[in-house]
Write a protein that holds these residues in place. Structure first.
Motif, mmCIF file in Angstrom:
data_model
loop_
_atom_site.group_PDB
_atom_site.id
_atom_site.type_symbol
_atom_site.label_atom_id
_atom_site.label_comp_id
_atom_site.label_asym_id
_atom_site.label_seq_id
_atom_site.Cartn_x
_atom_site.Cartn_y
_atom_site.Cartn_z
ATOM 1 N N ALA A 1 50.315 -20.606 -37.186
ATOM 2 C CA ALA A 1 49.965 -19.645 -36.365
ATOM 3 C C ALA A 1 51.332 -18.731 -35.905
ATOM 4 C CB ALA A 1 48.951 -19.810 -35.111
ATOM 5 N N SER A 2 52.416 -19.626 -35.693
ATOM 6 C CA SER A 2 53.645 -19.457 -35.004
ATOM 7 C C SER A 2 54.361 -18.631 -36.173
ATOM 8 C CB SER A 2 54.306 -20.277 -34.373
ATOM 9 O OG SER A 2 55.641 -19.779 -34.056
ATOM 10 N N TRP A 3 54.295 -19.403 -37.531
ATOM 11 C CA TRP A 3 54.954 -18.866 -38.611
ATOM 12 C C TRP A 3 54.345 -17.662 -39.043
ATOM 13 C CZ3 TRP A 3 52.594 -19.034 -43.702
ATOM 14 C CH2 TRP A 3 53.769 -18.559 -44.724
ATOM 15 N N ARG A 4 53.032 -17.330 -39.112
ATOM 16 C CA ARG A 4 52.185 -16.348 -39.695
ATOM 17 C C ARG A 4 52.447 -15.135 -38.890
ATOM 18 N NH1 ARG A 4 50.293 -12.482 -41.290
ATOM 19 N NH2 ARG A 4 48.706 -12.157 -42.605
ATOM 20 N N TYR A 5 52.389 -15.187 -37.529
ATOM 21 C CA TYR A 5 51.832 -14.184 -36.473
ATOM 22 C C TYR A 5 53.210 -13.737 -35.716
ATOM 23 C CZ TYR A 5 47.212 -14.522 -38.073
ATOM 24 O OH TYR A 5 46.029 -14.578 -38.855
ATOM 25 N N VAL A 6 54.258 -14.814 -35.713
ATOM 26 C CA VAL A 6 55.488 -14.646 -34.787
ATOM 27 C C VAL A 6 56.862 -14.506 -35.683
ATOM 28 C CG1 VAL A 6 56.673 -15.279 -32.931
ATOM 29 C CG2 VAL A 6 54.362 -15.534 -33.087
ATOM 30 N N GLU A 7 56.996 -15.700 -36.423
ATOM 31 C CA GLU A 7 58.144 -15.786 -37.087
ATOM 32 C C GLU A 7 58.228 -14.619 -38.211
ATOM 33 O OE1 GLU A 7 60.185 -19.512 -38.453
ATOM 34 O OE2 GLU A 7 58.426 -20.518 -37.793
ATOM 35 N N SER A 8 57.509 -14.891 -39.008
ATOM 36 C CA SER A 8 57.492 -13.790 -40.204
ATOM 37 C C SER A 8 57.613 -12.202 -39.777
ATOM 38 C CB SER A 8 56.495 -14.134 -41.298
ATOM 39 O OG SER A 8 56.280 -15.470 -41.509
ATOM 40 N N PRO A 9 56.763 -11.827 -38.982
ATOM 41 C CA PRO A 9 56.769 -10.263 -38.422
ATOM 42 C C PRO A 9 57.894 -10.203 -38.288
ATOM 43 C CG PRO A 9 54.604 -11.519 -38.025
ATOM 44 C CD PRO A 9 55.471 -12.414 -38.486
ATOM 45 N N VAL A 10 58.575 -10.948 -36.974
ATOM 46 C CA VAL A 10 59.836 -10.584 -36.290
ATOM 47 C C VAL A 10 61.022 -10.195 -37.552
ATOM 48 C CG1 VAL A 10 61.485 -11.149 -34.667
ATOM 49 C CG2 VAL A 10 59.062 -11.396 -34.198
ATOM 50 N N LEU A 11 60.932 -11.334 -38.408
ATOM 51 C CA LEU A 11 62.025 -11.097 -39.303
ATOM 52 C C LEU A 11 62.017 -9.927 -40.301
ATOM 53 C CD1 LEU A 11 62.187 -15.045 -40.630
ATOM 54 C CD2 LEU A 11 63.885 -13.847 -39.361
ATOM 55 N N LYS A 12 60.982 -9.390 -40.403
ATOM 56 C CA LYS A 12 60.951 -8.137 -41.019
ATOM 57 C C LYS A 12 61.113 -6.889 -40.088
ATOM 58 C CE LYS A 12 57.097 -9.991 -44.039
ATOM 59 N NZ LYS A 12 55.720 -10.058 -44.317
ATOM 60 N N TRP A 13 61.357 -6.873 -39.047
ATOM 61 C CA TRP A 13 61.514 -5.814 -38.285
ATOM 62 C C TRP A 13 62.999 -5.473 -38.460
ATOM 63 C CZ3 TRP A 13 59.773 -7.661 -32.661
ATOM 64 C CH2 TRP A 13 58.483 -7.579 -32.458
ATOM 65 N N ARG A 14 63.212 -4.229 -38.569
ATOM 66 C CA ARG A 14 64.450 -3.642 -38.656
ATOM 67 C C ARG A 14 64.807 -2.522 -37.289
ATOM 68 N NH1 ARG A 14 64.496 -7.054 -41.628
ATOM 69 N NH2 ARG A 14 64.965 -7.020 -43.736
ATOM 70 N N HIS B 1 71.022 -3.350 -33.435
ATOM 71 C CA HIS B 1 71.587 -4.890 -33.089
ATOM 72 C C HIS B 1 71.216 -4.776 -31.497
ATOM 73 C CE1 HIS B 1 74.397 -5.830 -36.723
ATOM 74 N NE2 HIS B 1 73.092 -5.913 -37.136
ATOM 75 N N TRP B 2 71.696 -3.680 -31.007
ATOM 76 C CA TRP B 2 71.775 -3.710 -29.310
ATOM 77 C C TRP B 2 70.403 -4.008 -28.868
ATOM 78 C CZ3 TRP B 2 68.767 -0.635 -26.181
ATOM 79 C CH2 TRP B 2 68.209 0.752 -27.030
ATOM 80 N N ARG B 3 69.296 -3.543 -29.715
ATOM 81 C CA ARG B 3 68.012 -3.508 -29.120
ATOM 82 C C ARG B 3 67.529 -5.032 -29.264
ATOM 83 N NH1 ARG B 3 63.821 1.402 -30.770
ATOM 84 N NH2 ARG B 3 64.895 2.900 -29.733
ATOM 85 N N VAL B 4 67.825 -5.790 -30.378
ATOM 86 C CA VAL B 4 67.594 -7.209 -30.732
ATOM 87 C C VAL B 4 68.417 -7.888 -29.508
ATOM 88 C CG1 VAL B 4 67.751 -9.021 -32.320
ATOM 89 C CG2 VAL B 4 67.395 -6.818 -33.074
ATOM 90 N N LEU B 5 69.746 -7.656 -29.492
ATOM 91 C CA LEU B 5 70.370 -8.646 -28.356
ATOM 92 C C LEU B 5 69.780 -8.534 -27.077
ATOM 93 C CD1 LEU B 5 74.112 -8.191 -29.789
ATOM 94 C CD2 LEU B 5 72.346 -10.071 -30.030
#
Length: 631
Positions: free
Chosen positions: A329-342, A345-349
Motif C-alpha cells: 500500500a505504501s509503495w502503490r499509493y505513496v512512494e510511486s505517486p510522489v516519485l512521479k510528481w514534477r 525544488h524549493w517546494r519539495v525541500l
C-alpha cells in the motif's frame, strides 16, 4: 536512456535478496542466522546507485547538490514519515509511558538523521530489549543519510581538483574505513556496528563499482561466472554467519563482495546471475523493499506488545503478512505517486522541512510530557514505576561490561560497623539480591560483600559468548575471595535460564564452571549457598502488568507458566542438586517462594512487582524471596 539511469531488473532482484533475509531473520532468528547481512547488501546497492548518478552528472557538468537532495527527499521521506506517524499513533495506544517516551526520542533522532548514535547509547546491558524498540531498524537509514550528507560534496570536490585520482581515493577511503571497523570491533563492538565511519566501506564498495574503479567485464562467460559467484557469496553469508560473530569488519566483506560482483557483472550487459535475479517475483519484492524494510520491524514489535510475550510462529507469519500488505500500500499509493510528481525544488525541500518540523514537534511533546502517564490509572502508574525498582548502587558497586571494580573497592551492605562475613558472587542477578540481603543482615548486625558483574556468572573457565574476559575475571575473584579471611560464606547467584538459551555445549560449559567454582570455594573452607534458577517472565514485567491493567485484566495472572519453568530448569536443578551433595552447600530455591502450582507470577498483592524487567528481580522481588529464606 544513459547508462546511469538505465533500469536494471537484476538490481531490483538484488534488493529482494537483501530485504527478504532481513525480514526472515527478524521474524525467525534461528531460521536464517546470517539474515542481518541484508542491510550490508543494501549499503552496497545505495553506494552504487547514488555514485553512478552523481558520477554521470559530474562528467556532464550538470551536478547540483540541491537536485541531489530533492531526489533523496522524494525517494525517502514519504514512506518514512508515513511509518513514523503510524508508529507514534500505535505507541500512544499500546506503549506505557517510559517506552512511549523512548519511542518519541527515537522518532526525533530519526528526523535528525542520528538514530544510529541514539541506539548506540541505548545498547547497554540494561537499556531494554532490542526486540521491543519499534524504530531500531532506522539506525541503518541514519548511516545512509549521514553518507548522503558528506559523500556528494566530497565526490564533487575530488572531481573538480583531481578527477583522475577518484578511483584511487575511493579505494583508499574504503580500506581506511575497513581498518577502522576492524579496530573498533576490538574496542567497542556496538560502536563498530552503529557508527557511520566503520560502515562507510560498505557504501564505498558500491561507489568503487559505479565509477569504474575495477576493470569492465565485457566477456559474457566471465560476467556469468562472477554474477553466480556473487550470489554464492551472499548465500554463504546468510547460512554461515550469525550475530555471535564479530561484525562488520572483515566478515562483512563476504556479502558486500557478493553484491559488488553482481552489480559489476551487470555493468556491461546481462549476466546469468542477473537474469535469475530478474524474475518477476523478485523484481516485485525489490520494488517493495524500502517500504517493506520500514514496516516489517514495527509490525513484529507491536505484535509482541499485543501478545505480551514472544510471538509464536503463526503470529510472526501474520505480522510479516501485515508488513507486506502495508509495504504494498505504501509503495502503490505513496512512494510511486510522489516519485512521479514534477515540482520545483524549493517546494519539495520546503515540504520536506515542514514534515520534519511537524514530526519533531510531535515527538518533543511526548518526550516533554514524560510519555503521557495520564493514559494509565493510578494502579497502572504504580505498576509501571517498578521499572525503576533496581539497585541504586549498580554504577558504583556492580562491575559493568567494560569496567571491573577492584576487590578493595567492592561494596558491603548491612551493618556499616560490621565487617562482611558473607559474599554474594554472581552476575547481574546478584545486584538486587545483595541489596535486599544487606537489609536483612543489618538487623542481625552483619554485612554482605557484593561481588557481581554483568553477564559474567561465577563459573570458572567459562567465557560467555559476549564476555570473553569472564574466565580471567572469575579466576582472579576466586583467588581474592579465598584469601579474604573475613568471608566465611559465599552465595552463588546465576542467570541460569538466560544462559540456557545458548547451545548445549555452552550450557554444559556454564554448569561445569559453576561446579568447579563451588568445589574450589569448598576446598578453601568457605560455606556455600546456591541460588537456583530464578523464573523469567515472557515480557518486560512492569510494562506487561501496566498493559494488562489498561486492558482491564488482572496483573496477578501474568507470569511464566510453572510447567514451562520446570521444563527449562530441569537440567540446571539436576546439576545444582549434585553440587549440593558433593559440597554440602545450602539450597535457595526461588521457585518454592515465587511460584505457585500453575504460575510463576510477576506480581503479588502485598509484595508488589517482583521484576524490574523480564528477568531480573526488583528490590521488592528480592525482598519477597529472602523473606522466606534463611541465610
Amino acid at each position: 536512456m544513459d547508462k546511469a539511469h538505465r533500469f536494471r531488473p537484476d538490481i531490483q532482484g538484488l534488493r529482494a535478496l537483501a530485504v527478504l533475509p532481513v525480514v526472515a531473520f527478524h521474524a525467525f532468528p534461528d531460521l536464517l542466522p546470517g539474515g542481518f547481512v541484508g542491510v550490508d547488501i543494501f549499503f552496497v546497492i545505495s553506494g552504487y546507485l547514488i555514485t553512478r548518478i552523481l558520477h554521470q552528472e559530474l562528467r556532464e557538468g550538470r551536478f547540483s547538490i540541491a537536485g541531489f537532495y530533492v531526489r533523496r527527499v522524494r525517494r525517502l521521506f514519504p514512506a518514512l514519515y508515513l511509518m513514523l506517524f503510524a508508529t507514534m499513533l500505535l505507541g500512544l495506544i499500546l506503549l506505557p509511558p517510559q517506552e512511549l517516551r523512548e519511542l518519541a526520542k527515537t522518532v526525533a533522532a530519526t528526523v535528525g538523521f542520528v538514530a544510529n548514535f541514539l541506539f548506540y547509547d541505548l545498547s547497554g546491558y540494561f537499556d531494554g530489549q532490542s526486540e521491543l524498540k519499534p524504530l531500531l531498524h532506522t539506525w541503518s537509514l541514519a548511516v545512509e543519510e549521514q553518507f548522503y550528507l558528506v559523500f556528494p560534496l566530497a565526490l564533487a570536490a575530488v572531481w573538480r581538483l583531481q578527477p583522475r585520482w577518484l578511483p584511487v581515493i575511493l579505494w583508499v577511503a574504503a580500506a581506511l574505513s575497513l581498518a577502522w571497523s576492524v579496530r573498533e570491533l576490538g574496542q567497542d563492538a556496538s560502536r563498530a556496528f552503529y557508527y557511520p565511519w566503520p560502515r562507510a566501506f560498505e557504501l564505498l564498495i558500491g561507489a568503487i563499482v559505479a565509477v569504474g574503479a575495477i576493470p569492465p567485464i565485457r566477456h559474457q562467460t566471465v560476467r556469468d561466472g562472477l554474477s553466480l559467484l556473487g550470489i554464492a557469496l551472499i548465500a554463504a553469508s546468510l547460512l554461515l554467519l550469525s550475530d555471535e560473530q564479530p561484525f562488520p569488519g572483515f566478515t562483512a566483506l563476504l556479502p558486500c563482495a557478493g553484491a559488488a560482483l553482481i552489480l559489476a557483472a551487470g555493468e556491461e550487459g546481462e549476466s546469468l546471475g542477473g537474469r535469475a535475479l530478474s524474475l518477476a517475483p523478485l523484481v516485485l519484492v525489490g520494488s517493495l523493499s524500502y517500504s517493506l524494510y520500514l514496516w516489517h520491524w514495527p509490525a513484529l514489535v507491536f505484535g509482541r506488545y499485543l501478545a505480551l510475550r514472544p510471538l509464536t510462529a503463526p503470529e510472526a507469519i501474520a505480522a510479516v503478512a501485515v508488513a507486506f500488505a502495508l509495504a504494498w500500500a505504501s509503495w502503490r499509493y505513496v512512494e510511486s505517486p510522489v516519485l512521479k510528481w514534477r515540482l520545483p525544488h524549493w517546494r519539495v525541500l520546503a515540504a520536506g522541512g515542514a514534515t520534519m518540523a511537524a514530526t519533531a514537534a510531535l515527538a518533543a511533546a511526548v518526550v516533554l510530557g514524560h510519555g503521557l502517564p495520564q493514559r494509565l490509572d493510578p494502579m497502572g502508574r504504580t505498576l509501571i514505576a517498578a521499572a525503576g525498582d533496581s539497585s541504586d548502587f549498580r554504577a558504583t558497586c556492580h562491575s559493568g561490561e567494560h569496567e571491573v571494580i577492584p576487590y578493595r573497592k567492592l561494596c558491603a551492605f548491612g551493618d556499616p560497623q560490621a565487617a562482611p562475613s558473607l559474599a554474594v558472587w554472581g552476575d547481574s542477578f546478584g545486584a538486587e539480591f545483595v541489596v535486599a540481603l544487606g537489609e536483612k543482615m543489618a538487623r542481625e548486625r552483619r554485612s554482605v560483600l557484593q561481588v557481581t558483574a554483568s553477564g559474567c556468572p561465577p563459573a570458572l573457565g567459562y567465557n560467555p559468548r559476549r564476555r570473553p574476559g569472564c574466565a580471567a575475571y572469575n579466576a582472579e575473584r576466586l583467588a581474592e575471595l579465598a584469601a579474604d579471611p573475613r568471608i566465611r560464606e559465599v552465595v552463588l547467584v546465576v542467570n541460569y535460564l538466560g544462559f540456557m538459551a545458548d547451545t548445549p555445549d555452552q550450557q554444559a560449559a556454564l554448569l561445569d564452571g559453576v561446579e568447579r567454582t563451588a568445589q574450589a570455594l569448598h576446598a578453601h573452607g568457605k560455606t556455600l549457598s546456591l541460588v537456583y534458577s530464578i523464573p523469567r517472565m515472557p515480557f518486560v514485567a512492569p510494562t506487561a502488568l501496566a498493559m494488562e491493567t489498561l486492558r482491564g485484566g488482572d496483573p496477578s495472572g501474568f507470569g511464566q507458566r510453572r510447567a514451562d519453568f520446570d521444563r527449562r530448569d530441569a537440567i540446571v536443578s539436576a546439576r545444582l542438586d549434585r553440587i549440593v551433595r558433593e559440597t554440602g552447600a545450602d539450597r535457595i530455591v526461588p521457585a518454592q517462594r515465587l511460584c505457585g502450582d500453575r504460575l510463576c507470577p510477576a506480581y503479588r498483592p502485598g509484595a508488589g512487582v517482583l521484576y524490574f524487567d523480564h528477568a531480573h528481580l526488583s528490590i521488592a522481588g528480592a525482598r519477597y524471596l529472602l523473606a522466606g529464606v534463611r541465610v
